[in-house]
Design a protein around this motif. Structure first.
Motif, PDB file in Angstrom:
ATOM      1  N   GLY A 186      -3.474   3.154 -16.646  1.00  0.00           N
ATOM      2  CA  GLY A 186      -3.215   2.152 -17.513  1.00  0.00           C
ATOM      3  C   GLY A 186      -2.606   1.386 -18.177  1.00  0.00           C
ATOM      4  O   GLY A 186      -1.540   2.058 -18.127  1.00  0.00           O
ATOM      5  N   THR A 187      -3.153   1.102 -19.882  1.00  0.00           N
ATOM      6  CA  THR A 187      -1.700   0.195 -19.756  1.00  0.00           C
ATOM      7  C   THR A 187      -0.853   1.117 -20.584  1.00  0.00           C
ATOM      8  O   THR A 187       0.539   1.267 -20.517  1.00  0.00           O
ATOM      9  CB  THR A 187      -2.271  -1.254 -21.603  1.00  0.00           C
ATOM     10  OG1 THR A 187      -3.165  -1.444 -20.969  1.00  0.00           O
ATOM     11  CG2 THR A 187      -1.152  -1.713 -21.724  1.00  0.00           C
ATOM     12  N   GLN A 188      -1.097   2.029 -21.357  1.00  0.00           N
ATOM     13  CA  GLN A 188      -0.503   3.355 -22.290  1.00  0.00           C
ATOM     14  C   GLN A 188      -0.190   3.650 -20.709  1.00  0.00           C
ATOM     15  O   GLN A 188       2.027   4.009 -21.367  1.00  0.00           O
ATOM     16  CB  GLN A 188      -1.296   4.198 -22.742  1.00  0.00           C
ATOM     17  CG  GLN A 188      -1.750   3.794 -24.548  1.00  0.00           C
ATOM     18  CD  GLN A 188      -3.085   3.485 -24.145  1.00  0.00           C
ATOM     19  OE1 GLN A 188      -3.303   2.429 -23.015  1.00  0.00           O
ATOM     20  NE2 GLN A 188      -4.435   3.502 -24.485  1.00  0.00           N
ATOM     21  N   ILE A 189      -0.407   4.040 -19.922  1.00  0.00           N
ATOM     22  CA  ILE A 189       0.537   4.827 -19.064  1.00  0.00           C
ATOM     23  C   ILE A 189       1.791   4.002 -18.292  1.00  0.00           C
ATOM     24  O   ILE A 189       3.128   4.126 -18.004  1.00  0.00           O
ATOM     25  CB  ILE A 189      -0.164   4.850 -17.173  1.00  0.00           C
ATOM     26  CG1 ILE A 189      -1.534   6.010 -17.615  1.00  0.00           C
ATOM     27  CG2 ILE A 189       1.112   5.479 -16.030  1.00  0.00           C
ATOM     28  CD1 ILE A 189      -0.687   7.807 -18.286  1.00  0.00           C
ATOM     29  N   GLY A 241       3.838   2.143 -19.798  1.00  0.00           N
ATOM     30  CA  GLY A 241       4.068   1.902 -21.095  1.00  0.00           C
ATOM     31  C   GLY A 241       5.083   2.866 -20.968  1.00  0.00           C
ATOM     32  O   GLY A 241       6.655   3.379 -21.073  1.00  0.00           O
TER      33      GLY A 241
END
Lengths: 288, 732, 161
Positions: A101-104, A106
């Motif tokens: 997801g978004t954080q991954i 990053g």
């Protein structure tokens, strides 16, 4: 997690030197696979080498002649936001926005996705389809390996002792080319591909002039199916041609049954995902 | 807009703990730091069923940084066995102890075997890996039908019948005559997989065993008093020797009623002389705490030409996991609870299997049963050509309806919920296109009472402090404060609630069974009435009046009037502080009916289901804080949809859970759900002064059958197993 | 035990030094070493998003970052979202829309949503759900969270043109 030492070399020769002197060291880029594996005990390390301080591994460059260079440590969010990638490699921008997801995104890198060599890796079928190569550095110098030859078994790759991935090179697509990666997941995000299909096609005058097709999660390594692409070349762009290529891809697949899907279901999905990915790639090729 | 007699109830004030929870200041169990605190870790069995031949902890104990190691041998000598009551479910003390630390045999993969306390969690984990255990693996049995088969491996000696720990039977009327009167009879069998509550905060507990003999526990629990009592029972201590401070709780849904870590942390503290904190990993949570049972359910329903149910029969076999207590009782109570049926036979089997010992999960046992009833009714409605809601309406339970397990209903909102579904914009909208299906279903949960206590002290500035013992999982501080504010004629913001430890408030049961806003709400209501009585006496003193009225926040007697705040300012001069208190043990919990309308779209080539539109309907009796009532409805609906479509314990043949991570357990993400519309129905509960019915649970019952019914309309085939995942939908 | 390493960072606009072992995650360092326990751990493998922090110019799950990697980095945690005693519009919106029940996932959602609104001032519902799909909530069914984020977008950036 067992104790380990940490170092962050600033140059490639330093990193290679460390790897040569401590062959059991683990390389850290985004850490989204490595830290999970260390924590669960699936991998161990005495030394973790953080490669993110090495400039060459953070490069993200496009040259119309040389193509796209993605440094091994470049995190996905940089690819997603990159305007040239959005316009020239939209399938790659999509894949980078689908890994985790978004954080991954990053943290996670395409280089790490490749080196982790999971059969289900999302980026690898697309890289194969795009004709990408891996630039490897080691004590003996540098060498280049085709992505389809990079993974050797689940979690295993071509890197010899002392070697590391420097970058991934993707050639600039020919005019009227299009690529796509599609995966099937039961949820809409945050899932591992049950089956994935990466495709790239080139079209001239309504006829396929080049095509490459690869699958994920249907074999011990991401699976390049040259025959499926070859079947398209010379064929007019029509549903029957796509379906025929999808059928060849399906017959090449040898999936297993596990918690993410049965072998029969995976086999079924191969044809569906390949055909659908080809439909998107064709549309993109016709727009280019 | 309807005219409300209330000033505070039905409004949507900001929750009292809100600022702390959006700024990171709220302290959950894992956030606790104590001087000299050390960290625990647990060794868990890799086998689903095995005899422990040798257990050697000496290498772990010798590792530098290790302070203590404990095994089941460290429990005090076994006292006489007894039932430990958790409020929503109970357990034999011997089972509870056996589940906390295995003795003799391990009964599931993930079963705790030993524990270590060390200077930090990393060293504790290293020490756990040094514990040597020799196991003799035994054949395992993983499903209820397999465990009930002749020759199945037995988990325990001395259960009622092999692996069947309990048999339940409810019967009314004449089943044979009932089915003979039916024109349409449908009988089907359903399997559901084990699923987990999935609360985001892992279980945690910190314990300090003081040199004065008292044990202090800080933990994430739905019930500080049941945690206290269970820990005391396991450690063979008087309850007064254990004090539980409930930390903020990061979700529970029934799964944080039982104790797992608290007694272990206490034993480690006793040995080490230090506070010991244990926090579970996510895999520990999946494999070492209680999920909800997998089940096999067979239901047969007969309906006559008028659409009246003439007979209904249910056979329910629920997997208890390693120890008895599968929540098949509530399944048997609720399987036909929405309907007025004269001829009923319900049989339930509590079956032990080599899986984690199950626990409550939001209306525990009810969704498994309703899946069968509500899909069969859908099928019958189709056969009879009757609208599925109309068929339910013709059979809906009402005031006076007798349920097969005994009780007669007081007023319930079954008819009103079905009518609200029928009248909804959603039910009357067309489906958006091909491969789409709409499904409906309803469900009933009885809700529970249990004891609660509360204290209100009046401040000179006209506010009150509320002291209570119900851990707040979803905004109950506010729903309780609002009830006090309503009685006292002040604002919700003028009530300052605090949830205190077990030494500091009267006994209060679990936050579970949808009871908190109802039962603790009643305690708060009574405590507020006590305040009013005392304040009236103060006003009478001030005015030397005989009679003082209190209405709308104004004390009055003849020409004299004082607001609550004005009188509060004069308490010092009229006799000192006013403290109101109450302890209640209400029996009037009103059951709640919930309904769901769901539209799905299925990709015919992949079997993937997209949820297009959802409307959850529920009888709240009186919605004290409508936003948090909606929140319960939306949350239960989302959990039910996840249960229906993708969630499951994927066990291999050896009983190992292969998907014990959030990545592979596949709970719904934000991208998997649409907005969840809600319709709150208010049929007042006669057992509560404001008419409150608990709303925490019934909403999870309809999603399983509603999804199944919608899928039938989308794909033309009825599925008989859950999860109804893409491969199942394509039959691959 | 490997020797501890000194790490120099900026956390919530303040210079912070801490000592950690290389094996300690940044989440563990923030919570147990620095004492910022507002960032929560729900899974330890990056799949629940409860430990979301802002690291430099992007958000990450801090359970999958080593503390030693934070050397020289700028970090924002939930404790740094409000301006003094004035709540961030997202924090206010979460309260006004009852977008939390148990509250354990809330810090992660707020940090992630803040990053979303910086990238997309007026995200669509689908953009919002996609961006937040790395954050699990088990209590709310997401409805009120999505509405709160949309309301905060209007509060911060005005109504969409």
């Amino acid at each position: 997690m067992k104790a380990f030492d940490y170092t962050a070399p600033a140059t490639l020769p330093e990193a290679v030197g460390l790897l040569v002197s401590q062959p059991s060291a683990r390389l850290l880029a985004g850490g989204t696979d490595l830290i999970v594996q260390l924590r669960s005990g699936r991998k161990e390390a005495d030394l973790v080498i953080d490669i993110k301080k090495i400039p060459e591994l953070n490069a993200l460059d496009f040259d119309p002649i040389a193509g796209l260079t993605i440094g091994a440590a470049v995190p996905c969010y940089r690819l997603t936001a990159h305007l040239v990638i959005q316009s020239h490699f939209p399938a790659l921008a999509e894949v980078a926005s689908w890994i985790g997801g978004t954080q991954i995104q990053g943290r996670a890198s395409i280089g790490g996705n490749l080196c982790n060599a999971a059969p289900s890796a999302d980026s690898i079928p697309l890289l194969i389809a795009l004709g990408a190569t891996a630039l490897i550095a080691g004590p003996g110098g540098r060498r280049t390996v085709a992505i389809e030859d990079f993974c050797t078994a689940p979690g295993r790759n071509q890197l010899a002792s002392g070697e590391l991935l420097v970058s991934i090179q993707i050639p600039t697509p020919a005019p009227h080319s299009g690529a796509a990666y599609l995966r099937f997941i039961p949820r809409n995000e945050m899932d591992i591909a049950v089956v994935g299909a990466g495709v790239a096609v080139t079209i001239a005058d309504g006829v396929f002039t080049a095509a490459r097709i690869a699958l994920s999660a249907v074999a011990p390594t991401p699976l390049f199916v040259p025959a499926a692409g070859a079947a398209l070349v010379g064929q007019p762009v029509a549903p029957a041609a796509l379906e025929a290529a999808a059928q060849i891809a399906q017959s090449a697949a040898a999936p297993i049954s596990d918690m993410r899907g049965t072998a029969a279901y995976r086999k079924h999905l191969c044809a569906v995902m390949t055909r659908r990915a080809l439909e998107i790639a064709v549309t993109r090729a016709q727009e280019n | 807009m309807s005219v409300t007699p209330y000033n505070v109830l039905g409004t949507r004030p900001i929750r009292h703990d809100g600022a702390d929870k959006v700024t990171g200041r709220a302290l959950y169990g894992a956030d606790l730091q104590l001087a000299r605190m050390v960290h625990g870790a647990i060794l868990r069995s890799p086998h689903a069923h095995a005899r422990i031949l040798r257990l050697d902890t000496s290498k772990a104990a010798a590792l530098p940084g290790v302070f203590a190691v404990v095994t089941a041998a460290d429990f005090p000598p076994a006292a006489a066995d007894k039932i430990v009551d958790f409020g929503e479910g109970d357990m034999l003390l011997s089972s509870l102890r056996g589940n906390i630390l295995a003795s003799g045999k391990v009964l599931y993969s993930g079963h705790a075997v030993a524990a270590v306390a060390a200077v930090n969690a990393h060293v504790a984990a290293e020490a756990v890996a040094l514990i040597e255990v020799d196991y003799e693996p035994l054949p395992c049995v993983l499903t209820a039908p397999a465990a009930m088969a002749p020759g199945a491996p037995l988990l325990h000696e001395g259960l009622a019948n092999g692996n069947v720990a309990e048999y339940i039977r409810h019967e009314i009327g004449d089943l044979t005559a009932g089915f003979a009167a039916a024109t349409v009879i449908v009988e089907r069998e359903f399997d559901t997989a084990t699923v987990h509550q999935g609360y985001i905060e892992p279980q945690n507990a910190t314990a300090f065993w003081s040199s004065d003999g008292r044990v202090h526990i800080w933990c994430s629990t739905q019930g500080s008093f049941v945690a206290r009592d269970a820990t005391a029972a396991v450690l063979d201590l008087p309850v007064s020797q254990v004090k539980v401070t409930p930390m903020e709780i990061g979700g529970g849904f029934g799964g944080k009623i039982n104790v797992y870590l608290e007694p272990v942390a206490a034993l480690l503290s006793k040995k080490s002389g230090r506070p010991v904190k244990i926090v579970m990993s996510r895999r520990d949570v999946f494999t070492g705490t209680g999920p909800t049972p997998g089940s096999r359910v067979r239901v047969k329903i007969g309906v006559d030409t008028a659409g009246k149910i003439t007979a209904a029969q249910a056979w329910l076999a629920y997997e208890a996991g390693a120890y008895p207590g599968a929540m098949v009782g509530p399944g048997a109570m609720t399987v036909f609870a929405c309907y007025d049926i004269e001829n009923v036979l319900i049989e339930g089997f509590d079956v032990v299997v080599n899986k984690p010992s199950t626990a409550a999960y939001r209306a525990p046992g009810a969704p498994n049963a309703a899946l069968a009833t509500e899909t069969i009714l859908d099928e019958i409605a189709e056969k009879l050509g009757i609208d599925p809601l109309e068929l339910r309406l013709r059979n809906a339970a009402k005031e006076g309806t007798r349920r097969a397990d005994g009780p007669r209903y007081k007023r319930i909102g079954c008819v009103e919920v079905i009518e609200a579904m029928h009248a909804s914009a959603h039910y009357n909208a067309p489906l958006p296109g091909p491969h789409c299906g709409r499904g409906v279903a309803i469900g009933y949960w009885f809700n529970i009472g249990l004891p609660s206590s509360a204290t209100l002290s009046v401040n000179a500035d006209g506010t009150v402090n509320l002291i209570e013992g119900s851990t707040d999982i979803g905004g109950s501080r506010t729903s309780l404060s609002m009830q006090a504010a309503e009685v006292l004629g002040i604002r919700a913001e003028d009530v300052h609630p605090t949830i205190v430890d077990t030494d500091s408030v009267g006994y209060t049961g679990v936050t579970g069974g949808s009871r908190t806003t109802f039962a603790t709400g009643l305690a708060v209501y009574e405590a507020a009435q006590d305040v009013v009585t005392q304040m009236k006496a103060r006003a009478a003193t001030l005015w030397t009046a005989e009679e003082v009225d209190f209405s709308g926040g104004i004390f009055s007697s003849g020409p004299n009037t004082l607001t609550f705040a004005q009188l509060a300012a004069q308490l010092g001069a009229t006799g000192g502080p006013v403290v109101g208190s109450a302890a209640v043990n209400p029996r009037g919990a009103g059951g709640s009916v919930a309904g769901l309308i769901i539209d799905l779209k299925v990709d015919p080539e992949t079997g993937k289901t997209d949820v297009l539109r959802v409307t959850s309907v529920q009888d709240a009796g009186k919605a004290i804080h409508p936003a948090y009532v909606e929140g319960q409805m939306q949350g239960g609906t989302a959990q039910g949809i996840g249960w229906a479509l993708n969630e499951e314990y994927f066990m291999d043949a050896s009983g190992d859970m292969r998907n014990s991570s959030y990545l592979d357990y596949r709970m719904p993400t934000a991208l998997d759900l649409p907005m969840i519309d809600t319709i709150i129905v208010e049929v007042p509960n006669p057992g509560h002064p404001f008419g409150v019915r608990g709303v925490g649970e019934a909403n999870i019952i309809p999603p399983l059958p509603a999804v199944a019914n919608a899928l039938y309309r989308a794909i033309g085939r009825r599925l008989n197993s859950v999860p109804m995942n893409p491969a199942t939908i394509l039959n691959l | 035990m490997a020797p501890k390493v000194q790490v120099q960072t900026t956390i919530n606009n303040e210079p912070v030094q801490f000592l950690c072992e290389p094996r300690q995650s940044l989440l563990e360092c923030l919570r147990d070493v620095v004492g910022l326990t507002g960032t929560k751990e729900g899974c330890g493998d990056g799949n629940c998003g409860s430990c979301t922090i802002k690291l430099g110019d992007r958000i990450v799950t801090s359970c999958l970052v080593l503390g030693v990697e934070a050397e020289g980095e700028t970090i924002t945690t939930i404790e740094g979202l409000a301006h003094g005693n004035t709540l961030h519009p997202l924090q206010k919106a979460f309260l006004e829309h009852a977008a939390l029940q148990c509250g354990i996932c809330t810090p992660g959602f707020l940090i992630a949503a803040d990053a979303l609104l910086q990238k997309h001032p007026h995200p669509t519902e689908d953009q919002t759900r996609f961006w937040l799909s790395n954050n699990l909530c088990r209590c709310t069914g997401y409805d009120k969270i999505i509405r709160a984020v949309q309301a905060a977008a209007v509060e911060i950036h005005g109504a969409p043109q």
